[in-house]
Enzyme design. Structure first.
Site, PDB file in Angstrom:
ATOM      1  N   HIS A  54     -13.629   3.667  -1.397  1.00  0.00           N
ATOM      2  CA  HIS A  54     -12.737   2.560  -1.069  1.00  0.00           C
ATOM      3  C   HIS A  54     -13.434   1.501  -0.233  1.00  0.00           C
ATOM      4  CE1 HIS A  54      -8.814   0.678  -0.479  1.00  0.00           C
ATOM      5  NE2 HIS A  54      -9.090   0.566   0.798  1.00  0.00           N
ATOM      6  N   HIS A 105      -3.369  -1.172  -2.407  1.00  0.00           N
ATOM      7  CA  HIS A 105      -2.901  -0.104  -1.509  1.00  0.00           C
ATOM      8  C   HIS A 105      -2.138   0.907  -2.361  1.00  0.00           C
ATOM      9  CE1 HIS A 105      -2.064   0.710   2.971  1.00  0.00           C
ATOM     10  NE2 HIS A 105      -3.363   0.540   2.811  1.00  0.00           N
TER      11      HIS A 105
END
Length: 752
Positions: A54, A105
């Site tokens: 990420h 997200h």
């Protein structure tokens, strides 16, 4: 007791939980080699979150470098900031600049939909603040499992309330977006958020810790146990619905604290008391300190025990990994510290000096007087492994492409066409989104010019001149599944076209690339083809990529989501009073179809809805030169005030454009389809097309404009003061009945 650097040297064989923190064995070995010893617990925490997929893009960065080869120039001049900065910055004239960016997200929003989505909005807003800008608007692109699936009824309301509550409380209008439904998102929803901000050129900020002796100040909310290993771990591992090990604590957002943080930060900028600024996102303090230090001209020393805590029992490793929200880090000269603190106190924002910029090139972190981190910050922030994952063209792609939707049965019977137009309009991906969008404030701040359900959102940024910006977010995973290179260009084309039909000039791109597991060679082939498609498409359309986000590991069990490259397009309009709305407005206006229609049904909504989810063939062929020509026509027509409305043709083709233009405008239309097969004219999704309406007095000038730019134009009919869509010789649809059916699906599914 914290694990110190000295202890790490003296206990080289001590076992450490590197695998539990998401590191591979060779990555752990590499960390030991970099340090010349085993890492301390604090160092292991920092490397694990910063080297996560990420944060480091270790599987994707070899491909993302191709974006850097694009010309870093917009139609309005060179980029002021781009890839590698917190967000891209574009000069829009009048001494003003716009910064915008999209991020994902996804995984936190499955675990806790409301907070996952809310903190996604909060995080992207802080990226915009970190560039020195005032946030002025947000958008979102959401994807869920089937509308009527049980888990969609859990996830969708929470995500929508999280997006709405956070944005509304910040006083930011939600001006547009997209919501998709597809079985592959069941168990792995997508929540992509975009924020746009405006700043004066001289206010541009960069995250660089410079000036030996300058102070590092943490301001905003206190650090808690929420979000420890949150997005950085969740978005970097294969995500299973069961198993608590894959469910770290999701961040908890406080939009009212963020609102204070926005106003406080802007006053700090105006007072000239910030040398640099960095937001706290994924990886928390680990990210903020290592990125600030690595980008600067010195090192950094931090006393971790000075960090204000909501939970006094947090271990130093947890403090380093916590992704608690509403926090920023600033570099401040000692001479400006008093004024900095006064401004924070005025806004009731806690601020604490936690360290300073030092001579040398080390990031040093102490805990109660003992050294727990001693690293080169560049190795933490930028030297993650560059993984060359196996890439293989799927063996299923050729059979999929051979099963072409163009060969499916097509009816040209009037009553059957009427049924199909209605079926598309009430399908989950084309039905009314008001249940979702009505939860968002679209007009707060008073500068929103266009918002949902328009093709693009538009905001006025300068009241004197009328200067404004337009934004669109688009993805079509069905196209990308059939051909990721072409699918990426089609998403780019649609986003470009949506901005253009509103009357703005498309100038720059941000993206959010959502894919499955990088350990799957087929997924990495899809990803690599997507990058090539975007690079070639942006080069042809002459729009640079300013930055963006990659989200991998989007899968449930062994099933990856369909590749979903989301493209955000920024446009500039010199005077927002010349904007063009999407819906029909005036009875008597002529209705024209711009562009050429071909038999292109692969990946179409018609194929999906009428043929029970079928997907096959090739997507429509992008027509980038035609997109540029269409955009030139629309910009000129907007400037001359020729058009009453303009709606792009994309998902659902002409059929859906007619439905939306009539229902949103609350007027009818009578038309005759151009020569050709009626089902193709109605449902084909050939790009570079638009549906426009205009008064008779503008007809000759507009058609001359189309001829000048070689844009095909066909007159279809006219807008009526009636309650019908009438297609001459084929069918008539009652708009009241259609509206009732079109508005029903999402409310009905959510009530259940």
């Amino acid at each position: 007791m914290a694990d110190t650097v000295e202890n790490a040297r003296n206990t080289p064989d001590l076992g450490q939980p590197w695998a539990e923190l998401g590191l591979a064995e060779d990555e752990y070995s590499r960390i030991r080699k970099i340090l010349g010893r085993r890492p301390t617990g604090g160092e292991l925490a920092m490397y694990s979150v910063m080297w996560s997929e990420h944060c480091s893009y270790k599987s994707s960065k070899i491909y993302l470098k191709k974006f850097g080869a694009l010309p870093q120039e917009t139609p309005r001049g060179p980029l002021m900031a781009g890839i590698g900065d917190n967000a891209g910055v574009v000069d829009i004239g009048h001494g003003l600049a716009v910064t915008f960016k999209a991020e994902s997200h996804n995984h936190p929003s499955y675990v806790e939909p409301h907070q996952g989505a809310a903190t996604g909005v909060g995080g992207i807003v802080r990226d915009i603040m970190a560039m020195g800008a005032r946030p002025i608007g947000v958008m979102n692109a959401l994807a869920f499992g089937p509308l009527n699936a049980p888990d969609t009824a859990r996830v969708l309301p929470g995500v929508v309330s999280g997006v709405g509550d956070y944005g509304n409380c910040l006083g930011l209008p939600t001006i547009g977006g997209q919501t998709l439904f597809d079985p592959t998102y069941y168990g792995n929803p997508l929540v992509n958020a975009l924020c746009v901000g405006v700043l004066r050129h001289e206010d541009l900020q960069f995250a660089k810790a410079s000036g030996i002796g300058n102070l590092v100040v943490l301001f905003g909310a206190a650090t808690g146990g929420d979000g420890i290993g949150g997005a950085s771990i969740l978005a970097s591992e294969s995500f299973e619905s069961e198993g608590e090990s894959k469910r770290p604590s999701v961040q908890v957002g406080d939009p009212f604290m963020e609102k204070l943080l926005i106003e406080c930060t802007l006053e700090l900028f105006n007072a000239g008391v910030c040398e640099a600024l960095q937001d706290f996102g994924a990886a928390g303090i680990s990210c903020a300190t290592s990125e600030l230090a690595s980008a600067g001209d010195g090192g950094m020393h931090v006393e971790l025990d000075l960090v204000p805590l909501r939970d006094p029992n947090l271990a130093p490793e947890e403090i380093l990994m916590s992704e608690s929200q509403e926090r920023m880090a600033a570099v401040v000269t000692p001479a400006n510290l008093e004024r900095f603190m006064e401004i924070c106190e005025h806004w009731d924002v806690a601020a604490t000096v936690i360290g300073e910029v030092t001579d040398g090139d080390r990031l040093l972190v102490d805990w109660h007087g003992e050294r727990i981190v001693d690293v080169d910050p560049h190795t933490v922030a930028h030297d993650s492994p560059e993984l060359h994952m196996p890439v293989a063209r799927p063996d299923w792609i050729d059979p999929l492409n051979a099963d072409h939707a163009n060969n499916l049965p097509r009816s040209n019977d009037g009553s059957e066409l009427a049924r199909q137009v209605t079926a598309l309009a009430v399908s989950s991906n084309l039905c009314d989104r008001s249940w979702i969008t009505d939860q968002y404030d679209r007009f707060v701040r008073g500068n929103t010019v266009l918002a949902q359900p328009e093709d693009a959102g538009m905001i006025r940024v300068d009241e004197e001149s009328g200067l404004g910006i337009a934004l669109s977010l688009d993805a079509n995973p069905r196209y990308t599944m059939l051909n990721p290179y072409l699918g990426a260009q089609l998403a780019l084309s649609e986003s470009y076209r949506n901005v253009a039909v509103a009357g703005a000039t498309p100038v720059a791109v941000t993206d959010c690339l959502n894919y499955g597991s990088p350990y799957d060679p087929n997924v990495m082939w899809q990803f690599s083809e997507t990058i090539l498609g975007l690079v070639d498409g942006c080069r042809n359309l002459e729009v640079p990529v300013t930055g963006g986000n990659v989200s991998l590991h989007n899968r449930t069990g062994d099933r990856s989501i369909r590749p979903t490259p989301l493209v955000g397009m920024l446009g500039i309009i010199d005077d927002v009073t010349t904007r063009i709305p999407a819906s029909f407005a005036h009875p008597g206006d002529a209705v024209l179809l711009l562009g050429e229609t071909r038999l292109e049904l692969g990946g179409s909504a018609w194929e999906d809805v009428i043929h029970d989810g079928h997907l096959g063939g090739m997507p429509p062929m992008p027509k980038l030169a035609a997109e540029k020509a269409l955009a030139a026509v629309m910009a000129a027509a907007a400037g001359e005030g020729l058009l009453s409305s303009a709606h792009d043709l994309s998902e659902g083709g002409l059929s859906q454009a007619l439905v939306e233009a009539c229902l949103d405008g609350r007027v009818g239309v009578s038309l005759t389809l151009p020569e050709g097969e009626p089902s193709v004219m109605l449902f084909s999704e050939t790009p570079a097309r638009a549906l426009v309406s205009l008064p008779g007095t503008a007809y000759q000038r507009f058609t001359a404009l189309c001829a000048e730019h070689r844009v095909p134009v066909a007159r279809l009919g006219e807008v009526l003061d009636s309650g019908e869509i009438e297609v001459q010789g084929l069918f008539t649809l009652d708009l009241d009945e259609l509206r009732t059916a079109w508005e029903a699906p999402i409310p009905a599914a959510m009530e259940v």
